[in-house]
Enzyme design. Structure first.
Site, PDB file in Angstrom:
ATOM      1  N   ASP A 262       1.274  -4.500 -21.659  1.00 38.49           N
ATOM      2  CA  ASP A 262       1.645  -3.227 -22.115  1.00 38.49           C
ATOM      3  C   ASP A 262       1.704  -3.455 -23.718  1.00 38.49           C
ATOM      4  O   ASP A 262       1.170  -2.247 -24.413  1.00 38.49           O
ATOM      5  CB  ASP A 262       3.098  -3.167 -21.641  1.00 38.49           C
ATOM      6  CG  ASP A 262       3.348  -2.572 -20.181  1.00 38.49           C
ATOM      7  OD1 ASP A 262       2.746  -1.349 -20.131  1.00 38.49           O
ATOM      8  OD2 ASP A 262       3.911  -3.361 -19.811  1.00 38.49           O
ATOM      9  N   SER A 263       1.805  -4.411 -24.339  1.00 37.77           N
ATOM     10  CA  SER A 263       1.568  -4.410 -25.776  1.00 37.77           C
ATOM     11  C   SER A 263       0.463  -4.016 -26.305  1.00 37.77           C
ATOM     12  O   SER A 263       0.096  -3.559 -27.167  1.00 37.77           O
ATOM     13  CB  SER A 263       2.439  -5.709 -26.447  1.00 37.77           C
ATOM     14  OG  SER A 263       3.829  -5.766 -25.959  1.00 37.77           O
TER      15      SER A 263
END
Length: 395
Positions: free
Chosen positions: A168-169
């Protein structure tokens, strides 16, 4: 000082975690980010992880620099109100399952009919097309399908997932970059476009030449633990005080300094020592040499000796070490941010520095729907209209 994205309006419809983090990165550099949440089902990150006095702490980081409003997009009046909000917006960030916005009459065609300059940023597990497009997708699945988990962990252990939102990051950074490219293209063409970002792709791009290796020579990256198949010694080593250090020897000169420091000069003269792959083939012997030397000394002594020898070493930190480290203090990596609920809260600062137009965290994540009346009132809705919409569950 004018921020780089001052005047850029971003509407953030996304939840958990890539989309909201991408929007936060834009907000860090001056964008007016309006976070839209469902009236009764807020962003789940508000309830993820530890809390203080009932206030979710993860949200304080993810929601930084955003105004918060509530809106039920599945209600036709809510969808119509979103279109009004987007009429002068620059960027929309969403991560609904593909087809959801279209079902509500909010697909790219409808959005661009209202605002042709809008950059529609669509983040999903598997992208907008293909046989998996409508599957639910999360970062964990991307970490599994990208090749990351298969190559992570000990050789005789299971595939290993990270204990945080890695995919996600990485996707958030890619999304913020893609938005900036689309905005730059709009400067030339005058029109917006759709950004289609599948969470399974950015993390794969970070994994190096695994596809090229396989394509050309049939090589499949194995699990190596903390070792590398490109050089050695490269590992974590336990010190006498129970703490750990990490050693890297990507450069030949560094490898030579490390082995001289630990008292094994004779290994430097071995023919195999002259290349990274040769050293990797003798990792057991090199690890044993470094490990034996490190195990006799406390961590601070090890780090000091490596620094004096100009060899590459780093202590293995947890968050307590990070907050006490002078290098992070010098960089301003951790920022104390004002917050209406918690008073002050420390969090990671903007991850890079610009000399003339630096980013800034102005405030932590705000309360659910805190700015609803202000934002929609600016669109011309009266107090009575807002109250009626709230009564009907639209706001």
């Amino acid at each position: 000082m004018t921020a780089p994205l001052d005047g850029v309006k971003v509407v953030d419809l996304a939840t958990l975690f890539a989309g909201p983090l991408a929007a936060a990165f834009l907000g860090d550099f001056g964008a007016d980010v309006i976070k839209v949440e469902h009236p009764v089902k807020p962003d789940p990150s508000r309830g993820h992880g530890p809390a203080r006095d009932g206030v979710g702490l993860w949200w304080k980081v993810l929601g930084r620099n955003k105004r918060t409003v509530t809106l039920n997009l599945s209600d036709p009046d809510g969808a119509a109100l979103l279109l009004r909000l987007l009429a002068d917006a620059d960027v929309l960030v969403e991560n609904f399952r593909p087809g959801t916005l279209e079902r509500w009459g909010l697909g790219p065609a409808e959005l661009h009919a209202v605002n042709p300059r809008l950059v529609v940023t669509r983040i999903s597990g598997f992208g907008q097309v293909g046989p998996y497009a409508r599957r639910p997708g999360f970062g964990t699945l991307a970490e599994a399908m990208s090749g990351f988990a298969a190559a992570t962990g000990e050789p005789d252990g299971p595939p290993t997932l990270p204990p945080f939102g890695l995919a996600d990051s990485v996707t958030a950074l890619a999304a913020a970059y893609a938005v900036m490219l689309a905005l730059r293209a709009r400067d030339v063409t005058g029109t917006g476009q759709v950004v289609d970002l599948a969470i399974i792709e950015p993390i794969m791009a970070m994994l190096g030449p695994q596809i090229t290796w396989y394509d050309q020579i049939g090589y499949v990256q194995p699990r190596l633990g903390n070792r590398s198949n490109n050089n050695a010694p490269r590992n974590t080593y336990r010190c006498a005080d129970g703490r750990w250090v990490a050693v890297s020897t990507s450069a030949q000169s560094i490898a030579e300094r490390v082995l001289r420091l630990v008292g094994r000069r004779e290994l430097v003269d071995e023919p195999w020592f002259a290349t990274g792959s040769g050293r990797a083939a003798h990792a057991d012997e090199l690890d044993a040499a470094v490990s034996a030397w490190v195990a006799q000394r406390d961590r601070d002594e090890v780090v000091a000796a490596f620094e004096e020898a100009q060899a590459a070493v780093a202590p293995v930190y947890d968050v307590r070490d990070i907050l006490a480290d002078p290098q992070y203090a010098a960089l301003g990596t951790v920022r104390t941010v004002p917050d209406e609920e918690l008073g002050e809260v420390r969090m990671q600062n903007v991850p890079f520095r610009l000399t003339e137009t630096p980013g800034e965290i102005r405030h932590a994540g705000r309360r659910h729907g805190q700015d609803t009346d202000t934002v929609f009132g600016a669109l011309g809705l009266t107090g009575e209209e807002l109250a009626a919409l709230r009564e009907r569950g639209v706001l």
